[in-house]
Design a protein around this motif. Structure first.
Motif, PDB file in Angstrom:
ATOM      1  N   GLY A 163      48.565  43.447  56.586  1.00 16.71           N
ATOM      2  CA  GLY A 163      47.354  44.537  56.753  1.00 16.71           C
ATOM      3  C   GLY A 163      46.251  44.112  56.236  1.00 16.71           C
ATOM      4  O   GLY A 163      44.966  44.419  56.754  1.00 16.71           O
TER       5      GLY A 163
ATOM      6  N   THR B  67      36.858  42.941  59.345  1.00 19.52           N
ATOM      7  CA  THR B  67      35.744  43.432  58.649  1.00 19.52           C
ATOM      8  C   THR B  67      34.597  42.374  58.701  1.00 19.52           C
ATOM      9  O   THR B  67      33.496  42.476  58.956  1.00 19.52           O
TER      10      THR B  67
ATOM     11  N   TYR C  91      44.448  41.191  57.921  1.00 17.29           N
ATOM     12  CA  TYR C  91      43.922  41.536  59.180  1.00 17.29           C
ATOM     13  C   TYR C  91      42.633  42.429  58.829  1.00 17.29           C
ATOM     14  O   TYR C  91      41.695  41.976  59.643  1.00 17.29           O
ATOM     15  N   GLY C  92      42.799  43.198  57.896  1.00 19.39           N
ATOM     16  CA  GLY C  92      41.374  44.062  57.602  1.00 19.39           C
ATOM     17  C   GLY C  92      40.527  43.144  57.391  1.00 19.39           C
ATOM     18  O   GLY C  92      39.124  43.552  57.426  1.00 19.39           O
TER      19      GLY C  92
ATOM     20  N   SER D 251      35.423  47.065  63.172  1.00 21.38           N
ATOM     21  CA  SER D 251      35.539  47.932  61.956  1.00 21.38           C
ATOM     22  C   SER D 251      36.564  48.886  61.729  1.00 21.38           C
ATOM     23  O   SER D 251      37.426  49.256  61.007  1.00 21.38           O
TER      24      SER D 251
ATOM     25  N   LEU E 284      43.913  49.274  60.283  1.00 22.22           N
ATOM     26  CA  LEU E 284      45.065  48.456  59.923  1.00 22.22           C
ATOM     27  C   LEU E 284      45.236  48.584  58.390  1.00 22.22           C
ATOM     28  O   LEU E 284      46.490  48.385  57.787  1.00 22.22           O
ATOM     29  N   LEU E 285      44.369  48.553  57.683  1.00 21.68           N
ATOM     30  CA  LEU E 285      44.140  48.697  56.372  1.00 21.68           C
ATOM     31  C   LEU E 285      44.966  50.016  56.088  1.00 21.68           C
ATOM     32  O   LEU E 285      45.719  49.775  54.879  1.00 21.68           O
ATOM     33  N   GLU E 286      44.779  51.025  56.505  1.00 24.65           N
ATOM     34  CA  GLU E 286      45.677  52.276  56.250  1.00 24.65           C
ATOM     35  C   GLU E 286      46.888  52.107  56.809  1.00 24.65           C
ATOM     36  O   GLU E 286      47.809  52.740  55.982  1.00 24.65           O
TER      37      GLU E 286
ATOM     38  N   ALA F 288      39.761  47.219  61.697  1.00 20.54           N
ATOM     39  CA  ALA F 288      40.170  46.893  60.116  1.00 20.54           C
ATOM     40  C   ALA F 288      40.439  48.288  59.560  1.00 20.54           C
ATOM     41  O   ALA F 288      41.509  48.010  58.634  1.00 20.54           O
ATOM     42  N   ASP F 289      40.119  49.513  59.462  1.00 25.51           N
ATOM     43  CA  ASP F 289      40.282  50.408  58.690  1.00 25.51           C
ATOM     44  C   ASP F 289      41.590  50.831  58.964  1.00 25.51           C
ATOM     45  O   ASP F 289      42.264  51.200  58.190  1.00 25.51           O
TER      46      ASP F 289
END
Length: 177
Positions: free
Chosen positions: A50, A58, A53-54, A35, A41-43, A38-39
């Motif tokens: 991104g 998740t 992968y997020g 988790s 890579l999203l950011e 995920a956060d």
């Protein structure tokens, strides 16, 4: 697709993960680790990779909330792939990162067998992912950026599929070390 974007986004992700690990110890619990990744890579990663992968991480974290035995890791991989397919719209055979992930997941199903050993199964999964990435060289792109480019111009394996295989190889080498 040959524009270098995939390499840049993965390099950005690798730098962000390196900085994150140096700044604080990552969570020890597998679900929290996935988790948090995920956060991150999203950011920090950016691009469609991104986001994908997020989504993957998740969804993969959910089965690991209650158990983290070897069969549950296979379940986590399947959950991540299912989320990517549902929200990303691609499927295995579309010449995307899913080709490598799906091949690795098929090999990871061996983790559900009694007496399965992580490192040999993961090594087989990495080999499957690498072979699947190479096989994208000869595929018609059905999704992703490559689908906007004529197939005569797609002479290399899909960069996302190659990147997934490289990430899995790095995980294997990290566990071996």
């Amino acid at each position: 697709a040959g524009d270098g974007d995939c390499g840049h986004t993965h390099a950005r992700a690798a730098r962000a993960i390196g900085e994150w690990v140096r700044a604080r110890p990552p969570p020890a619990a597998p679900a929290q680790l996935l988790s948090a990744l995920a956060d991150l890579l999203l950011e920090k990663m950016g691009g469609s990779s991104g986001v994908l992968y997020g989504l993957f991480l998740t969804a993969a974290a959910r089965p690991l909330l209650s158990r983290c035995d070897l069969p549950t890791w296979a379940d986590a991989m399947d959950a991540g792939i299912e989320a990517m397919q549902r929200y990303g719209g691609a499927a295995p055979g579309d010449r995307t990162m899913l080709d490598s992930l799906h091949a690795a997941a098929q090999a990871l199903h061996a983790l559900r067998s009694p007496g399965a050993e992580l490192l040999p199964v993961l090594a087989a999964a990495v080999q499957s992912a690498e072979a699947a990435a190479e096989a994208t060289r000869h595929m018609e792109a059905g999704a992703g950026r490559a689908s906007y480019i004529g197939s005569a111009q797609l002479l290399q394996p899909d960069p996302g599929a190659v990147a997934v295989a490289a990430v899995l190889r790095a995980v294997l080498e990290g566990l071996r070390g």
